[in-house]
Write a protein that holds these residues in place. Structure first.
Motif, short mmCIF file in Angstrom:
data_model
loop_
_atom_site.label_atom_id
_atom_site.label_comp_id
_atom_site.label_asym_id
_atom_site.label_seq_id
_atom_site.Cartn_x
_atom_site.Cartn_y
_atom_site.Cartn_z
N ASP A 22 12.04 26.13 45.09
CA ASP A 22 12.47 26.65 43.80
C ASP A 22 13.87 26.10 43.51
OD1 ASP A 22 14.32 28.27 45.22
OD2 ASP A 22 12.91 29.95 45.26
N GLU A 23 14.51 26.60 42.45
CA GLU A 23 15.83 26.09 42.07
C GLU A 23 16.87 26.35 43.15
OE1 GLU A 23 17.10 27.39 38.21
OE2 GLU A 23 15.19 26.83 37.30
N SER A 24 16.78 27.47 43.83
CA SER A 24 17.76 27.77 44.87
C SER A 24 17.45 27.09 46.20
CB SER A 24 17.88 29.29 45.08
OG SER A 24 16.67 29.80 45.60
N ARG A 25 16.20 26.66 46.37
CA ARG A 25 15.79 25.97 47.60
C ARG A 25 14.98 24.73 47.21
NH1 ARG A 25 16.19 27.04 52.66
NH2 ARG A 25 14.74 26.17 54.13
#
Length: 146
Positions: free
Chosen positions: A113-116
């Motif tokens: 995802d955006e954070s990972r």
């Protein structure tokens, strides 16, 4: 799956050689039946080598590079090595669980995802990549990092 029996003969100067050089496993999962009397496996933890104690009749389960890729780095494939003993021979059995060469290995989409962000490329035949880099100074898994 494939199995490998490992025989490590006693060595008069074990501080000069490895039984098996530092490496991570290229498989998805490795199941090891260590020698029930002689220690010899060590893992790199926080920059220090830690010996694994003898636990008779215990199995050691090791996460390999392919699980590290599939989990997008959430589970790490640890660096480890086999050391020799001055006094004793040692035997172990390793079972390597790995997908066939045509299976594509990549991070699970649910773990990106955006954070990972995605950390690894999609690869086929990781064993070929692994053995190409195994003899070098670079960890084989580094070759498939983005």
């Amino acid at each position: 799956m494939f199995a490998r029996f490992n025989y490590y003969p006693r060595c008069p100067r074990p501080e000069l050689v490895y039984g098996l050089k530092p490496h991570s496993d290229g498989a998805a999962i490795t199941i090891v039946l260590p020698d029930k009397e002689v220690e010899g496996l060590q893992f790199l933890r926080d920059g220090r080598w830690v010996k694994i104690p003898v636990l008779p009749h215990a199995l050691l389960i090791n996460v390999g590079d392919q699980v590290e890729m599939m989990t997008n780095g959430m589970f790490k494939s640890p660096m480890h090595s086999a050391i020799l003993s001055r006094e004793h021979d040692r035997i172990s059995l390793a079972m390597f669980c790995t997908p066939d060469a045509e299976t594509e290995i990549e991070p699970a989409s649910e773990l990106i995802d955006e954070s990972r962000p995605r950390l690894y490329k999609k690869v086929k035949n990781y064993a070929r990549i692994y053995f190409h880099y195994y003899l070098g100074e670079k960890r084989p898994i580094d070759a498939v990092k983005l």
